[in-house]
Design a protein around this motif. Structure first.
Motif, PDB file in Angstrom:
ATOM      1  N   PHE A 101       3.837   4.425   2.354  1.00 13.98           N
ATOM      2  CA  PHE A 101       2.793   4.708   1.321  1.00 13.98           C
ATOM      3  C   PHE A 101       3.264   4.232   0.047  1.00 13.98           C
ATOM      4  O   PHE A 101       2.310   3.676  -0.908  1.00 13.98           O
ATOM      5  CB  PHE A 101       2.349   6.062   1.671  1.00 13.98           C
ATOM      6  CG  PHE A 101       1.223   6.412   0.513  1.00 13.98           C
ATOM      7  CD1 PHE A 101       0.111   5.947   0.674  1.00 13.98           C
ATOM      8  CD2 PHE A 101       1.480   7.166  -0.573  1.00 13.98           C
ATOM      9  CE1 PHE A 101      -1.014   6.372  -0.426  1.00 13.98           C
ATOM     10  CE2 PHE A 101       0.719   7.416  -1.484  1.00 13.98           C
ATOM     11  CZ  PHE A 101      -0.446   6.706  -1.554  1.00 13.98           C
ATOM     12  N   GLU A 102       4.320   4.784  -0.438  1.00 18.11           N
ATOM     13  CA  GLU A 102       4.897   4.710  -1.745  1.00 18.11           C
ATOM     14  C   GLU A 102       4.897   3.104  -2.309  1.00 18.11           C
ATOM     15  O   GLU A 102       4.657   2.809  -3.346  1.00 18.11           O
ATOM     16  CB  GLU A 102       6.264   5.329  -2.187  1.00 18.11           C
ATOM     17  CG  GLU A 102       6.110   6.840  -1.937  1.00 18.11           C
ATOM     18  CD  GLU A 102       6.145   7.420  -0.705  1.00 18.11           C
ATOM     19  OE1 GLU A 102       6.175   6.714   0.529  1.00 18.11           O
ATOM     20  OE2 GLU A 102       5.778   8.601  -0.545  1.00 18.11           O
ATOM     21  N   ASP A 116       3.157   0.557  -0.844  1.00 17.05           N
ATOM     22  CA  ASP A 116       1.744   0.056  -0.794  1.00 17.05           C
ATOM     23  C   ASP A 116       1.337   0.330  -2.271  1.00 17.05           C
ATOM     24  O   ASP A 116       0.555  -0.336  -2.939  1.00 17.05           O
ATOM     25  CB  ASP A 116       1.056   0.718   0.172  1.00 17.05           C
ATOM     26  CG  ASP A 116       1.160   0.185   1.569  1.00 17.05           C
ATOM     27  OD1 ASP A 116       1.750  -0.909   1.532  1.00 17.05           O
ATOM     28  OD2 ASP A 116       0.593   0.577   2.529  1.00 17.05           O
ATOM     29  N   GLU A 117       1.797   1.913  -2.806  1.00 15.71           N
ATOM     30  CA  GLU A 117       1.006   2.195  -4.091  1.00 15.71           C
ATOM     31  C   GLU A 117       1.552   1.466  -4.959  1.00 15.71           C
ATOM     32  O   GLU A 117       0.962   0.924  -6.115  1.00 15.71           O
ATOM     33  CB  GLU A 117       1.200   3.808  -4.269  1.00 15.71           C
ATOM     34  CG  GLU A 117       0.788   4.205  -5.425  1.00 15.71           C
ATOM     35  CD  GLU A 117       0.979   5.751  -5.733  1.00 15.71           C
ATOM     36  OE1 GLU A 117       0.040   6.371  -6.427  1.00 15.71           O
ATOM     37  OE2 GLU A 117       2.030   6.168  -5.192  1.00 15.71           O
ATOM     38  N   ASP A 177       0.361  -2.064  -4.914  1.00 16.41           N
ATOM     39  CA  ASP A 177      -1.055  -2.050  -5.691  1.00 16.41           C
ATOM     40  C   ASP A 177      -1.060  -2.004  -7.372  1.00 16.41           C
ATOM     41  O   ASP A 177      -1.737  -2.811  -8.038  1.00 16.41           O
ATOM     42  CB  ASP A 177      -1.989  -0.939  -5.177  1.00 16.41           C
ATOM     43  CG  ASP A 177      -3.427  -0.902  -5.574  1.00 16.41           C
ATOM     44  OD1 ASP A 177      -4.154  -1.595  -5.355  1.00 16.41           O
ATOM     45  OD2 ASP A 177      -3.824   0.097  -6.420  1.00 16.41           O
ATOM     46  N   PHE A 178      -0.216  -1.333  -7.711  1.00 13.73           N
ATOM     47  CA  PHE A 178      -0.033  -1.120  -9.195  1.00 13.73           C
ATOM     48  C   PHE A 178       0.270  -2.658  -9.614  1.00 13.73           C
ATOM     49  O   PHE A 178      -0.219  -3.064 -10.794  1.00 13.73           O
ATOM     50  CB  PHE A 178       1.114   0.013  -9.595  1.00 13.73           C
ATOM     51  CG  PHE A 178       1.539   0.101 -10.899  1.00 13.73           C
ATOM     52  CD1 PHE A 178       0.525   0.466 -12.056  1.00 13.73           C
ATOM     53  CD2 PHE A 178       2.426  -0.968 -11.482  1.00 13.73           C
ATOM     54  CE1 PHE A 178       0.997   0.530 -13.408  1.00 13.73           C
ATOM     55  CE2 PHE A 178       2.870  -1.026 -13.001  1.00 13.73           C
ATOM     56  CZ  PHE A 178       2.100  -0.116 -13.433  1.00 13.73           C
ATOM     57  N   GLU A 220       8.475   4.019 -11.837  1.00 12.94           N
ATOM     58  CA  GLU A 220       7.984   5.049 -11.172  1.00 12.94           C
ATOM     59  C   GLU A 220       7.158   5.915 -12.370  1.00 12.94           C
ATOM     60  O   GLU A 220       5.916   6.552 -11.739  1.00 12.94           O
ATOM     61  CB  GLU A 220       9.071   6.058 -10.640  1.00 12.94           C
ATOM     62  CG  GLU A 220       9.872   5.520  -9.240  1.00 12.94           C
ATOM     63  CD  GLU A 220      10.793   6.542  -8.811  1.00 12.94           C
ATOM     64  OE1 GLU A 220      10.869   7.664  -9.212  1.00 12.94           O
ATOM     65  OE2 GLU A 220      11.568   5.936  -7.867  1.00 12.94           O
ATOM     66  N   ILE A 244       3.934   4.010 -12.930  1.00  9.47           N
ATOM     67  CA  ILE A 244       2.867   4.365 -11.542  1.00  9.47           C
ATOM     68  C   ILE A 244       2.167   5.810 -11.829  1.00  9.47           C
ATOM     69  O   ILE A 244       1.100   6.030 -11.503  1.00  9.47           O
ATOM     70  CB  ILE A 244       3.650   4.102 -10.203  1.00  9.47           C
ATOM     71  CG1 ILE A 244       4.034   2.622  -9.945  1.00  9.47           C
ATOM     72  CG2 ILE A 244       2.938   4.672  -9.045  1.00  9.47           C
ATOM     73  CD1 ILE A 244       4.937   2.497  -8.923  1.00  9.47           C
ATOM     74  N   GLU A 245       3.199   6.632 -12.075  1.00 10.20           N
ATOM     75  CA  GLU A 245       2.401   8.055 -12.248  1.00 10.20           C
ATOM     76  C   GLU A 245       1.822   8.230 -13.452  1.00 10.20           C
ATOM     77  O   GLU A 245       0.598   8.761 -13.578  1.00 10.20           O
ATOM     78  CB  GLU A 245       3.732   9.195 -12.702  1.00 10.20           C
ATOM     79  CG  GLU A 245       3.292  10.431 -12.819  1.00 10.20           C
ATOM     80  CD  GLU A 245       2.964  11.191 -11.610  1.00 10.20           C
ATOM     81  OE1 GLU A 245       1.980  12.107 -11.780  1.00 10.20           O
ATOM     82  OE2 GLU A 245       3.162  10.749 -10.385  1.00 10.20           O
ATOM     83  N   TRP A 257      -0.275   5.649 -14.585  1.00 10.10           N
ATOM     84  CA  TRP A 257      -1.352   4.918 -14.090  1.00 10.10           C
ATOM     85  C   TRP A 257      -2.152   5.880 -12.893  1.00 10.10           C
ATOM     86  O   TRP A 257      -3.242   5.539 -13.233  1.00 10.10           O
ATOM     87  CB  TRP A 257      -0.789   3.785 -13.174  1.00 10.10           C
ATOM     88  CG  TRP A 257      -1.962   2.909 -12.266  1.00 10.10           C
ATOM     89  CD1 TRP A 257      -2.024   2.695 -11.363  1.00 10.10           C
ATOM     90  CD2 TRP A 257      -2.990   2.105 -12.991  1.00 10.10           C
ATOM     91  NE1 TRP A 257      -3.451   1.974 -10.556  1.00 10.10           N
ATOM     92  CE2 TRP A 257      -3.742   1.604 -11.927  1.00 10.10           C
ATOM     93  CE3 TRP A 257      -3.313   1.860 -14.276  1.00 10.10           C
ATOM     94  CZ2 TRP A 257      -5.026   0.728 -12.206  1.00 10.10           C
ATOM     95  CZ3 TRP A 257      -4.579   1.078 -14.751  1.00 10.10           C
ATOM     96  CH2 TRP A 257      -5.260   0.521 -13.574  1.00 10.10           C
ATOM     97  N   ARG A 258      -1.564   6.490 -12.212  1.00  7.77           N
ATOM     98  CA  ARG A 258      -2.394   7.699 -11.474  1.00  7.77           C
ATOM     99  C   ARG A 258      -3.114   8.480 -12.373  1.00  7.77           C
ATOM    100  O   ARG A 258      -4.248   8.803 -11.754  1.00  7.77           O
ATOM    101  CB  ARG A 258      -1.631   8.477 -10.491  1.00  7.77           C
ATOM    102  CG  ARG A 258      -1.037   7.985  -9.284  1.00  7.77           C
ATOM    103  CD  ARG A 258      -0.206   9.012  -8.507  1.00  7.77           C
ATOM    104  NE  ARG A 258       1.014   8.446  -7.854  1.00  7.77           N
ATOM    105  CZ  ARG A 258       2.027   8.529  -7.896  1.00  7.77           C
ATOM    106  NH1 ARG A 258       2.723   9.500  -9.112  1.00  7.77           N
ATOM    107  NH2 ARG A 258       3.034   7.957  -7.299  1.00  7.77           N
TER     108      ARG A 258
END
Length: 186
Positions: free
Chosen positions: A92-93, A95-96, A99-100, A130, A133-134, A136-137
């Protein structure tokens, strides 16, 4: 100065702690002793031999290759190659992360399909992936351009100019908004 150089050099090897029952430990020491090698060398050779014979297939029929098609000295290149191939069963990580990267492809690649990666940019951005991505979330629903501005600032600070992220024949950030989302009135 030599101490400073030593600190900046990347680590050539990493430690791995494993648990072995007494029988396995004895067998490993026995093989090392017979071959006149260290335990580490016996393990390295066994793993490499197994890796050379472990192939990725496209759904089980055609062989695409082994570990060597994904290997690169750049951590970012390796991670993107592995995450981009569904036959390596990305987490999952991963994939995320992918995606980013696909949303912000122009900072990581010369093309949307991620076929030609921007190695200079990866050298700068990957250590912060990391955190990016955080961020971005946390901001994609309210400010989709914020991460792009952070990455631009990082690249500029490292001495790279707009050519290192500007997509060809396209507005720099137009791809950050999905056209399907643009028609939603909220």
């Amino acid at each position: 100065m030599s101490t400073e150089r030593k600190r900046k050099r990347p680590q050539k090897s990493e430690s791995l702690t494993i648990r072995l029952d007494p029988k396995m430990r004895f067998a490993l020491e026995f093989v090392a002793r017979l071959r006149g090698q260290t335990i580490t060398k016996v393990i390295e050779r066994a793993v490499m031999e197994d890796a050379e014979n472990a192939y990725v297939t496209d759904g089980g029929r055609n062989i695409k290759g082994n570990w060597s098609i994904y290997w690169d000295v750049n951590d970012g290149v390796r991670a993107i190659k592995l995450a981009s191939d569904s036959d390596t069963h990305p987490s999952f990580e991963e994939d995320e992360m992918l995606d980013f990267i696909k949303v912000h492809w122009n900072y990581f690649s010369f093309d949307r399909k991620l076929l030609t990666l921007r190695r200079d940019n990866l050298d700068i951005l990957w250590p912060e992936i990391e955190n990016l991505i955080e961020t971005w979330r946390n901001c994609k629903a309210t400010n989709r351009k914020y991460c792009a501005s952070l990455m631009r600032a990082m690249l500029v600070e490292a001495g790279l100019d707009e050519k290192s992220w500007a997509p060809s024949n396209m507005d720099d950030e137009r791809h950050l908004v999905d056209p399907a989302d643009a028609s939603i009135p909220f």
